[in-house]
Design a protein around this motif. Sequence first.
Motif, PDB file in Angstrom:
ATOM      1  N   ASN A   1      -2.862   9.804  -0.448  1.00 32.14           N
ATOM      2  CA  ASN A   1      -3.807   9.320  -1.458  1.00 32.14           C
ATOM      3  C   ASN A   1      -4.200   7.860  -1.254  1.00 32.14           C
ATOM      4  N   VAL A   2      -3.583   7.198  -0.265  1.00 33.88           N
ATOM      5  CA  VAL A   2      -3.938   5.803   0.005  1.00 33.88           C
ATOM      6  C   VAL A   2      -5.351   5.747   0.568  1.00 33.88           C
ATOM      7  N   SER A   3      -6.180   4.920  -0.008  1.00 34.24           N
ATOM      8  CA  SER A   3      -7.574   4.818   0.414  1.00 34.24           C
ATOM      9  C   SER A   3      -7.666   4.239   1.822  1.00 34.24           C
ATOM     10  N   SER A   4      -8.361   4.934   2.699  1.00 30.85           N
ATOM     11  CA  SER A   4      -8.536   4.430   4.070  1.00 30.85           C
ATOM     12  C   SER A   4      -9.351   3.150   4.081  1.00 30.85           C
ATOM     13  N   GLU A   5     -10.255   2.986   3.098  1.00 31.94           N
ATOM     14  CA  GLU A   5     -11.050   1.746   3.030  1.00 31.94           C
ATOM     15  C   GLU A   5     -10.165   0.541   2.755  1.00 31.94           C
ATOM     16  N   ILE A   6      -9.163   0.728   1.895  1.00 32.04           N
ATOM     17  CA  ILE A   6      -8.257  -0.383   1.595  1.00 32.04           C
ATOM     18  C   ILE A   6      -7.435  -0.738   2.825  1.00 32.04           C
ATOM     19  N   VAL A   7      -6.981   0.276   3.552  1.00 34.63           N
ATOM     20  CA  VAL A   7      -6.202   0.038   4.770  1.00 34.63           C
ATOM     21  C   VAL A   7      -7.050  -0.688   5.806  1.00 34.63           C
ATOM     22  N   GLU A   8      -8.283  -0.241   5.990  1.00 35.73           N
ATOM     23  CA  GLU A   8      -9.171  -0.896   6.956  1.00 35.73           C
ATOM     24  C   GLU A   8      -9.484  -2.322   6.535  1.00 35.73           C
ATOM     25  N   SER A   9      -9.659  -2.528   5.238  1.00 39.40           N
ATOM     26  CA  SER A   9      -9.911  -3.878   4.746  1.00 39.40           C
ATOM     27  C   SER A   9      -8.725  -4.791   5.023  1.00 39.40           C
ATOM     28  N   GLY A  10      -7.517  -4.265   4.815  1.00 39.42           N
ATOM     29  CA  GLY A  10      -6.334  -5.055   5.106  1.00 39.42           C
ATOM     30  C   GLY A  10      -6.217  -5.391   6.578  1.00 39.42           C
ATOM     31  N   GLN A  11      -6.554  -4.426   7.432  1.00 46.55           N
ATOM     32  CA  GLN A  11      -6.502  -4.681   8.879  1.00 46.55           C
ATOM     33  C   GLN A  11      -7.509  -5.742   9.287  1.00 46.55           C
ATOM     34  N   LEU A  12      -8.687  -5.731   8.651  1.00 48.48           N
ATOM     35  CA  LEU A  12      -9.692  -6.755   8.947  1.00 48.48           C
ATOM     36  C   LEU A  12      -9.229  -8.135   8.492  1.00 48.48           C
ATOM     37  N   GLU A  13      -8.417  -8.141   7.423  1.00 50.82           N
ATOM     38  CA  GLU A  13      -7.878  -9.416   6.928  1.00 50.82           C
ATOM     39  C   GLU A  13      -6.684  -9.886   7.751  1.00 50.82           C
ATOM     40  N   GLY A  14      -6.214  -9.039   8.661  1.00 47.96           N
ATOM     41  CA  GLY A  14      -5.137  -9.448   9.557  1.00 47.96           C
ATOM     42  C   GLY A  14      -3.735  -9.184   9.042  1.00 47.96           C
ATOM     43  N   VAL A  15      -3.570  -8.204   8.131  1.00 47.24           N
ATOM     44  CA  VAL A  15      -2.222  -7.915   7.642  1.00 47.24           C
ATOM     45  C   VAL A  15      -1.432  -7.204   8.741  1.00 47.24           C
ATOM     46  N   ASN A  16      -0.129  -7.500   8.790  1.00 44.37           N
ATOM     47  CA  ASN A  16       0.728  -6.800   9.750  1.00 44.37           C
ATOM     48  C   ASN A  16       1.252  -5.511   9.131  1.00 44.37           C
ATOM     49  N   ALA A  17       2.063  -4.778   9.906  1.00 45.64           N
ATOM     50  CA  ALA A  17       2.550  -3.472   9.447  1.00 45.64           C
ATOM     51  C   ALA A  17       3.414  -3.602   8.199  1.00 45.64           C
ATOM     52  N   PHE A  18       4.252  -4.647   8.135  1.00 41.39           N
ATOM     53  CA  PHE A  18       5.119  -4.823   6.966  1.00 41.39           C
ATOM     54  C   PHE A  18       4.288  -5.118   5.723  1.00 41.39           C
ATOM     55  N   GLN A  19       3.302  -6.002   5.850  1.00 33.67           N
ATOM     56  CA  GLN A  19       2.452  -6.335   4.704  1.00 33.67           C
ATOM     57  C   GLN A  19       1.660  -5.117   4.243  1.00 33.67           C
ATOM     58  N   GLU A  20       1.190  -4.326   5.184  1.00 28.43           N
ATOM     59  CA  GLU A  20       0.461  -3.114   4.822  1.00 28.43           C
ATOM     60  C   GLU A  20       1.359  -2.152   4.059  1.00 28.43           C
ATOM     61  N   PHE A  21       2.595  -2.009   4.540  1.00 28.54           N
ATOM     62  CA  PHE A  21       3.533  -1.118   3.863  1.00 28.54           C
ATOM     63  C   PHE A  21       3.874  -1.626   2.471  1.00 28.54           C
ATOM     64  N   TRP A  22       4.198  -2.911   2.370  1.00 30.79           N
ATOM     65  CA  TRP A  22       4.706  -3.458   1.110  1.00 30.79           C
ATOM     66  C   TRP A  22       3.624  -3.604   0.045  1.00 30.79           C
ATOM     67  N   HIS A  23       2.426  -4.007   0.432  1.00 27.87           N
ATOM     68  CA  HIS A  23       1.379  -4.307  -0.547  1.00 27.87           C
ATOM     69  C   HIS A  23       0.386  -3.166  -0.775  1.00 27.87           C
ATOM     70  N   ILE A  24       0.280  -2.244   0.186  1.00 31.35           N
ATOM     71  CA  ILE A  24      -0.708  -1.174   0.059  1.00 31.35           C
ATOM     72  C   ILE A  24      -0.046   0.194  -0.121  1.00 31.35           C
ATOM     73  N   VAL A  25       0.887   0.524   0.771  1.00 28.19           N
ATOM     74  CA  VAL A  25       1.457   1.878   0.771  1.00 28.19           C
ATOM     75  C   VAL A  25       2.566   2.037  -0.276  1.00 28.19           C
ATOM     76  N   PHE A  26       3.499   1.096  -0.329  1.00 27.67           N
ATOM     77  CA  PHE A  26       4.648   1.242  -1.235  1.00 27.67           C
ATOM     78  C   PHE A  26       4.234   1.376  -2.702  1.00 27.67           C
ATOM     79  N   PRO A  27       3.253   0.609  -3.198  1.00 27.33           N
ATOM     80  CA  PRO A  27       2.824   0.833  -4.597  1.00 27.33           C
ATOM     81  C   PRO A  27       2.320   2.253  -4.851  1.00 27.33           C
ATOM     82  N   GLN A  28       1.771   2.893  -3.812  1.00 24.82           N
ATOM     83  CA  GLN A  28       1.267   4.258  -3.979  1.00 24.82           C
ATOM     84  C   GLN A  28       2.394   5.284  -4.078  1.00 24.82           C
ATOM     85  N   VAL A  29       3.518   5.017  -3.426  1.00 25.76           N
ATOM     86  CA  VAL A  29       4.631   5.981  -3.435  1.00 25.76           C
ATOM     87  C   VAL A  29       5.697   5.607  -4.461  1.00 25.76           C
ATOM     88  N   TYR A  30       5.490   4.511  -5.183  1.00 24.93           N
ATOM     89  CA  TYR A  30       6.526   4.034  -6.113  1.00 24.93           C
ATOM     90  C   TYR A  30       6.795   5.053  -7.223  1.00 24.93           C
TER      91      TYR A  30
END
Length: 203
Positions: free
Chosen positions: A93-122
Amino acid sequence: MMLLTILVSYSIWKKTYFSKFFSIMLFLPSVLPSIVFVVIGRFSITTLIPEIFGDPTLGEILNPPKGFFTVIGYQCLLCFGSNMIYFLGAMSNVSSEIVESGQLEGVNAFQEFWHIVFPQVYSTMTSLLVVGIANIFTAYGLLISFYETSAAYSVRTIGYNIFVSVYGSVNYYDYPYFAALGLIFTVVIIPIVLLLRTTLEKI
């Protein structure tokens, strides 16, 4: 195991190396009946591994004191796949647009997991934790599969003791005692579950 399951689910969701292999291997306990894996595991532990390594003592890891850790490890393995299905479902259910936006902002794998993915699975993690705590006094299925009614006391759970006592009872006089015991454990676990759920929801 919960944190490890989330991390493995995240790596499979990200389609990292060997992710398909691990997803198949870890999903197997969820697809096939658990008793199949118990039979395979018991045969491997008591017969196959001692034969391969030529050490009969390796077949005793189901006996005390190693049996406690063997049962816990096997239970974690069986629960791994089913919990991973829940987490992968939440991650889908994680929005691919949010993930792509984070990648464009230069987030690393840990930041992507902690700030984008983990809130979705909490919320999924919260539900699994609450259900797991609620089942503390009733868990006994794996012990029945491994030991039937003759498990050593060092590996027994409360639920297993109640089941074996009622199963082996020769009269009905023991039933009120164990029924009352079940009610007492319910009274004990309800406030713990409610407190845990409230705390996790506030977090």
